[in-house]
Design a protein around this motif. Structure first.
Motif, short mmCIF file in Angstrom:
data_model
loop_
_atom_site.label_atom_id
_atom_site.label_comp_id
_atom_site.label_asym_id
_atom_site.label_seq_id
_atom_site.Cartn_x
_atom_site.Cartn_y
_atom_site.Cartn_z
N ALA A 22 0.83 -1.21 0.00
CA ALA A 22 0.00 0.00 0.00
C ALA A 22 0.87 1.26 0.00
O ALA A 22 0.57 2.22 -0.71
CB ALA A 22 -0.93 -0.01 1.21
N ARG A 24 3.85 1.46 -1.24
CA ARG A 24 4.42 1.56 -2.60
C ARG A 24 3.40 2.14 -3.57
O ARG A 24 3.75 2.94 -4.44
CB ARG A 24 4.92 0.20 -3.07
CG ARG A 24 6.24 -0.21 -2.49
CD ARG A 24 6.85 -1.40 -3.21
NE ARG A 24 5.96 -2.55 -3.29
CZ ARG A 24 5.86 -3.49 -2.35
NH1 ARG A 24 6.58 -3.41 -1.26
NH2 ARG A 24 5.03 -4.50 -2.51
N VAL A 25 2.15 1.73 -3.43
CA VAL A 25 1.10 2.27 -4.30
C VAL A 25 1.02 3.78 -4.13
O VAL A 25 1.00 4.54 -5.11
CB VAL A 25 -0.27 1.63 -3.99
CG1 VAL A 25 -1.40 2.38 -4.68
CG2 VAL A 25 -0.29 0.16 -4.38
N THR A 28 3.72 5.75 -5.78
CA THR A 28 3.75 5.67 -7.24
C THR A 28 2.82 6.72 -7.83
O THR A 28 1.68 6.83 -7.41
CB THR A 28 3.31 4.26 -7.71
OG1 THR A 28 4.15 3.30 -7.10
CG2 THR A 28 3.37 4.13 -9.22
N ARG A 33 0.38 3.94 -12.14
CA ARG A 33 -0.19 2.86 -11.32
C ARG A 33 -0.85 1.75 -12.13
O ARG A 33 -0.67 0.59 -11.82
CB ARG A 33 -1.18 3.43 -10.32
CG ARG A 33 -0.51 4.19 -9.22
CD ARG A 33 -1.50 4.68 -8.23
NE ARG A 33 -0.87 5.57 -7.27
CZ ARG A 33 -1.52 6.24 -6.36
NH1 ARG A 33 -2.83 6.12 -6.25
NH2 ARG A 33 -0.87 7.03 -5.53
N ALA A 37 0.13 -2.13 -12.02
CA ALA A 37 -0.87 -2.69 -11.10
C ALA A 37 -0.48 -4.07 -10.58
O ALA A 37 -0.63 -4.35 -9.39
CB ALA A 37 -2.24 -2.74 -11.77
N LEU A 40 2.44 -3.80 -8.19
CA LEU A 40 2.03 -3.11 -6.97
C LEU A 40 1.02 -3.92 -6.15
O LEU A 40 0.63 -3.49 -5.06
CB LEU A 40 1.41 -1.75 -7.32
CG LEU A 40 2.35 -0.70 -7.90
CD1 LEU A 40 1.57 0.50 -8.40
CD2 LEU A 40 3.38 -0.28 -6.86
N LEU A 42 -2.14 -4.35 -6.72
CA LEU A 42 -3.34 -3.53 -6.54
C LEU A 42 -4.62 -4.35 -6.38
O LEU A 42 -5.58 -3.86 -5.79
CB LEU A 42 -3.51 -2.56 -7.72
CG LEU A 42 -2.94 -1.18 -7.49
CD1 LEU A 42 -3.02 -0.35 -8.76
CD2 LEU A 42 -3.63 -0.46 -6.36
N THR A 47 -3.63 -5.51 0.22
CA THR A 47 -3.20 -4.19 -0.24
C THR A 47 -4.37 -3.22 -0.18
O THR A 47 -4.23 -2.10 0.32
CB THR A 47 -2.65 -4.26 -1.68
OG1 THR A 47 -1.56 -5.18 -1.71
CG2 THR A 47 -2.17 -2.90 -2.16
N LEU A 51 -4.64 0.04 2.12
CA LEU A 51 -4.86 1.36 1.52
C LEU A 51 -6.03 2.08 2.18
O LEU A 51 -5.94 3.27 2.48
CB LEU A 51 -5.10 1.23 0.01
CG LEU A 51 -3.86 1.04 -0.84
CD1 LEU A 51 -4.25 0.59 -2.25
CD2 LEU A 51 -3.06 2.32 -0.90
N GLU A 69 -6.74 10.09 -4.00
CA GLU A 69 -6.35 8.69 -3.84
C GLU A 69 -7.59 7.79 -3.82
O GLU A 69 -7.62 6.74 -4.48
CB GLU A 69 -5.56 8.48 -2.55
CG GLU A 69 -4.21 9.16 -2.51
CD GLU A 69 -3.19 8.53 -3.45
OE1 GLU A 69 -3.45 7.46 -4.05
OE2 GLU A 69 -2.10 9.11 -3.59
#
Length: 84
Positions: A22, A24-25, A28, A33, A37, A40, A42, A47, A51, A69
């Motif tokens: 999360a 790292r997301v 980015t 993204r 994806a 990451l 996603l 994750t 987030l 976000e």
């Protein structure tokens, strides 16, 4: 009733790995993204859960950034890249 069992594309992350993913997301840029994806994680539930928690914790400190976000995540989940 019939149906199909969908396999996860990879092994699910642990809670700790989900928090790291999360972060790292969030580090980015938005425009990178979707292309990253998979790397990451996603689509990984841990994750996504991490987030949501991070965004909730930060909403009072930077509401406009958190809105952006949250909108990205909503749009990402609204149009999945694979069939659910």
């Amino acid at each position: 009733m019939t149906g199909t069992v969908l396999a996860f594309p990879h092994r699910p992350l642990s809670s700790e790995a989900g928090v790291k993913a999360a972060e790292r997301v969030l580090a980015t840029p938005f425009d990178q993204r979707l292309a990253k994806a998979r790397a990451l994680h996603l689509e990984d539930p841990e994750t996504l859960l991490a987030l949501c928690g991070i965004l909730r914790d930060r909403v009072t400190s930077s509401p406009s950034a958190i809105r952006d976000e949250a909108e990205f995540l909503y749009r990402f989940l609204e149009s999945p890249r694979r069939e659910i």
